[in-house]
Write a protein that holds these residues in place. Structure first.
Motif, PDB file in Angstrom:
ATOM      1  N   THR A 114       0.828  -1.209   0.000  1.00  0.00           N
ATOM      2  CA  THR A 114       0.000   0.000   0.000  1.00  0.00           C
ATOM      3  C   THR A 114       0.859   1.255   0.000  1.00  0.00           C
ATOM      4  OG1 THR A 114      -1.704  -1.212   1.188  1.00  0.00           O
ATOM      5  CG2 THR A 114      -1.892   1.173   1.191  1.00  0.00           C
ATOM      6  N   ILE A 115       1.945   1.236   0.769  1.00  0.00           N
ATOM      7  CA  ILE A 115       2.800   2.434   0.817  1.00  0.00           C
ATOM      8  C   ILE A 115       3.543   2.607  -0.515  1.00  0.00           C
ATOM      9  CG2 ILE A 115       4.799   3.470   1.980  1.00  0.00           C
ATOM     10  CD1 ILE A 115       3.666   2.164   4.600  1.00  0.00           C
TER      11      ILE A 115
ATOM     12  N   ASP B 239       2.238   1.782  -3.349  1.00  0.00           N
ATOM     13  CA  ASP B 239       1.161   2.294  -4.212  1.00  0.00           C
ATOM     14  C   ASP B 239       0.948   3.789  -3.979  1.00  0.00           C
ATOM     15  OD1 ASP B 239      -1.297   2.340  -5.780  1.00  0.00           O
ATOM     16  OD2 ASP B 239      -2.323   2.377  -3.845  1.00  0.00           O
ATOM     17  N   ILE B 240       0.958   4.198  -2.716  1.00  0.00           N
ATOM     18  CA  ILE B 240       0.741   5.612  -2.388  1.00  0.00           C
ATOM     19  C   ILE B 240       1.934   6.445  -2.870  1.00  0.00           C
ATOM     20  CG2 ILE B 240       0.614   7.254  -0.480  1.00  0.00           C
ATOM     21  CD1 ILE B 240      -0.915   4.966   1.075  1.00  0.00           C
TER      22      ILE B 240
ATOM     23  N   ARG C  52       2.053   6.526  -6.876  1.00  0.00           N
ATOM     24  CA  ARG C  52       0.821   6.647  -7.670  1.00  0.00           C
ATOM     25  C   ARG C  52       0.996   7.699  -8.758  1.00  0.00           C
ATOM     26  NH1 ARG C  52      -3.587  10.261  -5.231  1.00  0.00           N
ATOM     27  NH2 ARG C  52      -2.357  11.969  -4.449  1.00  0.00           N
ATOM     28  N   GLU C  53       1.911   8.641  -8.555  1.00  0.00           N
ATOM     29  CA  GLU C  53       2.307   9.565  -9.611  1.00  0.00           C
ATOM     30  C   GLU C  53       3.731   9.220 -10.008  1.00  0.00           C
ATOM     31  OE1 GLU C  53       1.377  13.955  -8.974  1.00  0.00           O
ATOM     32  OE2 GLU C  53       1.327  13.143  -6.945  1.00  0.00           O
TER      33      GLU C  53
ATOM     34  N   ALA D  76       6.780  19.610 -13.445  1.00  0.00           N
ATOM     35  CA  ALA D  76       5.450  20.043 -13.000  1.00  0.00           C
ATOM     36  C   ALA D  76       5.005  21.362 -13.602  1.00  0.00           C
ATOM     37  CB  ALA D  76       5.422  20.142 -11.481  1.00  0.00           C
ATOM     38  N   ASP D  77       5.917  22.314 -13.723  1.00  0.00           N
ATOM     39  CA  ASP D  77       5.482  23.632 -14.195  1.00  0.00           C
ATOM     40  C   ASP D  77       5.746  23.841 -15.678  1.00  0.00           C
ATOM     41  OD1 ASP D  77       8.174  23.667 -13.924  1.00  0.00           O
ATOM     42  OD2 ASP D  77       8.281  25.555 -12.828  1.00  0.00           O
TER      43      ASP D  77
ATOM     44  N   ALA E  77      -0.647  13.312 -21.885  1.00  0.00           N
ATOM     45  CA  ALA E  77      -1.844  13.225 -21.054  1.00  0.00           C
ATOM     46  C   ALA E  77      -1.695  12.262 -19.881  1.00  0.00           C
ATOM     47  CB  ALA E  77      -3.030  12.808 -21.911  1.00  0.00           C
TER      48      ALA E  77
ATOM     49  N   ASN F  97       1.884  11.163 -16.205  1.00  0.00           N
ATOM     50  CA  ASN F  97       2.097  11.255 -14.757  1.00  0.00           C
ATOM     51  C   ASN F  97       1.665  10.003 -14.023  1.00  0.00           C
ATOM     52  OD1 ASN F  97       3.216  12.885 -12.851  1.00  0.00           O
ATOM     53  ND2 ASN F  97       1.269  13.641 -12.114  1.00  0.00           N
ATOM     54  N   ARG F  98       1.245   8.992 -14.761  1.00  0.00           N
ATOM     55  CA  ARG F  98       0.822   7.764 -14.100  1.00  0.00           C
ATOM     56  C   ARG F  98       2.005   6.909 -13.741  1.00  0.00           C
ATOM     57  NH1 ARG F  98      -3.448   9.575 -16.115  1.00  0.00           N
ATOM     58  NH2 ARG F  98      -4.391  10.679 -14.461  1.00  0.00           N
TER      59      ARG F  98
END
Lengths: 239, 386
Positions: free
Chosen positions: A209-210, A212-213, A216-217, A226-227, A235, A238-239
């Protein structure tokens, strides 16, 4: 308590993160010389901002490290600060890069403030995890994933900045250093994660889970691009 | 106090990951931020969310209604700053039209109204140096729920485990009529018996289907079932409620005060989901909450998927102020948005807990640079010289 080998599980996440980053439109753009000077400089700014406070992050990890992992993390921390035998302060290398890119005093001050702001945000964001143990694991996974990525891509990034942004070789020492040193760090980082999991008796399910968290990006796209404006095909990067 | 300038930002902020329910999936926020500037220079921010399948509003329709109807009404008004007046009366005095004509396909221009109302509230309270928390004093701490998207069962379980790791005590599960039992069984197994689960059908079921689904899911200890059937005849919802032990929660069926009165009269449900952008802003939402309280209807404070810190802040003030709420949703901030608009993060912390917001106005500091960055369309409106 982790009983199965978790290394392959973690490596799978790292490999995926690095692959998505390397395939991302912005990475391709930068590596193939398709970015403008401003876009290269935005990338350099973001990279420096991300890594300027690495000593502070390592100091946090040193504080939460289990006894078995603490010496290695301490060594990395001293190395970052230039307090080891090599005596190269990594933040100074980042300022050399910024100077070579033409960042004047004001912009370098802005860079330092932006890096500090990220630390501030880490401290002021409401904490989603219930314990420091979980936060520490998430930070450790992200830091070691960065080492993993740099050991594989730092050289390519440095070459792209030399070829397409015209930066002299001596200003790219940070990349040369990380491409060599982090091959070792990347492996040691995985050792540290295993030691951390064992010491804190973290369940396999919680690790998943950690992971995954934390991932996740795409952490590299998030930190470095990012900017920058979205470009065609970006599109789902960022996955 | 007069408002001299309005700027409308139609945004598109990417999500960290897509969010789906039975009606649609989205991967970015399409909020409209309303920025108002008063004659003394004070700036206030509000947020509208257009949902064609809820109020009938589209982004383009909202922008047009704001420009042609709301802005003329706002610039023609000399507003009275809040100075301790009764909250619903003062909010009602803001005089913002929201009625839709029958041919527009819009139930009410509530998303649009909400955007202007929140911007006015933020601006007028900031000008007076007052927090919305003084107008609506918090009565209790706010605990947020997690909402699990209608992705694959495997994806839903992954979400459930994340929320469990974050210690959230309440979860809402989006259901679609496909693999509902498998989904709820897997989620219940993942989070254990102590976590409260509820479901949201977003109107995907027939009356018979809703009753059968509620019966089938009862074994997973569901605390409420939200909008199982489409908006329409309250008697149909009453039929579902009468046939199942699970509390039915009205969402899309509850947009206007008249909807609330009709639902209460029909004994159609045991809960109302109050969402600011759906119900028209703070004033109309508080009026519905009053009705609900008098009728013994439970209220949940809901949110809009992809809302920014502006709506989240207003929702938190509302949730903390209402005497009793069953559940609260929202304040996901950067947990869902790649970047949220506020300088300080709005999202909740471990166990879903969030602090009251104490700053002037709505209590969030909005970054104009991010409005410019994510704006797909910007409309600037200046007051006509008097």
């Amino acid at each position: 308590m982790i009983t199965l080998s978790i290394r392959p599980l973690i490596e799978t996440h790292y490999v995926n993160q690095v692959q998505v980053f390397a395939d991302s439109p912005w990475f391709q753009h930068l590596e193939q010389g398709q970015a403008s000077r401003q876009e290269y400089d935005a990338f350099i700014f973001n990279l420096c901002q991300t890594h300027l406070k690495s000593p502070q992050i390592l100091a946090f990890l040193y504080a939460v490290a289990p006894p078995t992992a603490a010496p290695q993390i301490k060594h990395n921390l001293l190395e970052e600060l230039g307090l080891d035998q090599v005596a190269i302060c990594h933040p100074d290398l980042l300022y050399q890069l910024a100077t070579a890119a033409g960042f004047d005093g004001d912009r370098q001050t802005h860079l330092a403030e932006a890096a500090q702001a990220q630390i501030r945000q880490l401290c002021t964001d409401p904490l989603l995890f219930g314990t420091i143990q979980e936060l520490g694991l998430s930070v450790l996974l992200e830091v070691t994933c960065f080492e993993w990525m740099l050991s594989r891509l730092a050289s390519r990034i440095g070459k792209a900045l030399a070829a397409h942004r015209g930066l002299p070789s001596e200003s790219l020492t940070w990349f040369h250093h990380h491409s060599e040193v982090d091959i070792r760090h990347a492996e040691e980082g995985l050792d540290s994660v295993e030691q951390y999991l064992a010491y804190y008796e973290i369940e396999a399910e919680d690790l998943e889970t950690i992971l995954d968290i934390t991932f996740r990006e795409n952490i590299f796209v998030k930190r470095y691009f990012a900017d920058l404006p979205a470009i065609a095909g970006a599109a789902d990067e960022n996955r | 106090m007069r408002i001299v300038e309005a700027t409308l930002f139609a945004l598109q902020i990417p999500f960290v990951e897509a969010f789906a329910h039975s009606v649609r999936s989205r991967s970015s926020s399409d909020s409209i931020v309303v920025r108002l500037r008063a004659e003394d220079g004070t700036v206030g921010y509000g947020e509208a969310v257009a949902r064609p399948y809820v109020t009938g509003e589209t982004v383009a329709g909202c922008l047009q209604f704001m420009e042609r109807t709301l802005w003329p009404a706002v610039q023609a008004t000399d507003y009275v700053p809040w100075a301790g007046q009764e909250e619903i009366a003062w909010l009602g005095s803001l005089t913002l039209p929201a009625e839709a004509n029958e041919t527009s396909g819009v139930v009410a221009w509530h998303g649009s109204r909400c955007g202007f109302e929140l911007a006015l509230v933020d601006c007028l309270l900031k000008a007076a140096g007052v927090s919305l928390g003084e107008l609506l004093p918090p009565r209790h701490p706010v605990t947020y729920s997690g909402v699990i998207t209608a992705s694959s069962v495997e994806g839903a379980v992954k979400h459930a485990k994340r929320f469990k790791q974050f210690g959230l005590p309440y979860l809402k599960v989006k259901i679609t009529g496909e693999a509902d039992q498998e989904r709820l069984a897997a989620i219940r197994a993942a989070v254990g018996p102590a976590v409260s689960l509820r479901v949201d059908g977003n109107g995907a079921y027939s009356v018979e289907g809703a009753i059968a689904t509620c019966e089938a899911l009862a074994e997973f200890h569901i605390d409420s079932a939200e909008q199982m059937i489409p908006r329409g005849d309250p008697q149909a919802l009453a039929t579902v409620q009468a046939a199942t032990a699970i509390s039915q929660m009205a969402d899309e069926s509850l947009i206007t005060l008249a909807d609330a009165q009709t639902l209460i009269a029909a004994k159609a449900c045991r809960g109302f989901n109050l969402r600011l952008a759906k119900c028209g802003g703070l004033g109309p939402t508080l009026a519905i909450a009053e009705l609900a309280q008098a009728a013994g209807i439970a209220v949940q404070v809901g949110c809009q998927v992809g809302e920014t810190a502006i709506l989240s802040a207003a929702g938190r003030h509302l949730a903390a102020y209402l005497p009793e709420i069953s559940f609260c949703e929202g304040s996901y901030g950067s947990l869902l948005l790649r970047e949220d608009l506020s300088r300080r993060p709005i999202h909740f912390g471990h166990r879903g807990l969030a602090k009251p917001l104490k700053g002037p106005g709505l209590g969030v500091e909005i970054q104009d640079a991010l409005l410019e960055k994510y704006a797909q369309q910007t409309i600037s409106l200046l007051a006509k010289a008097v």
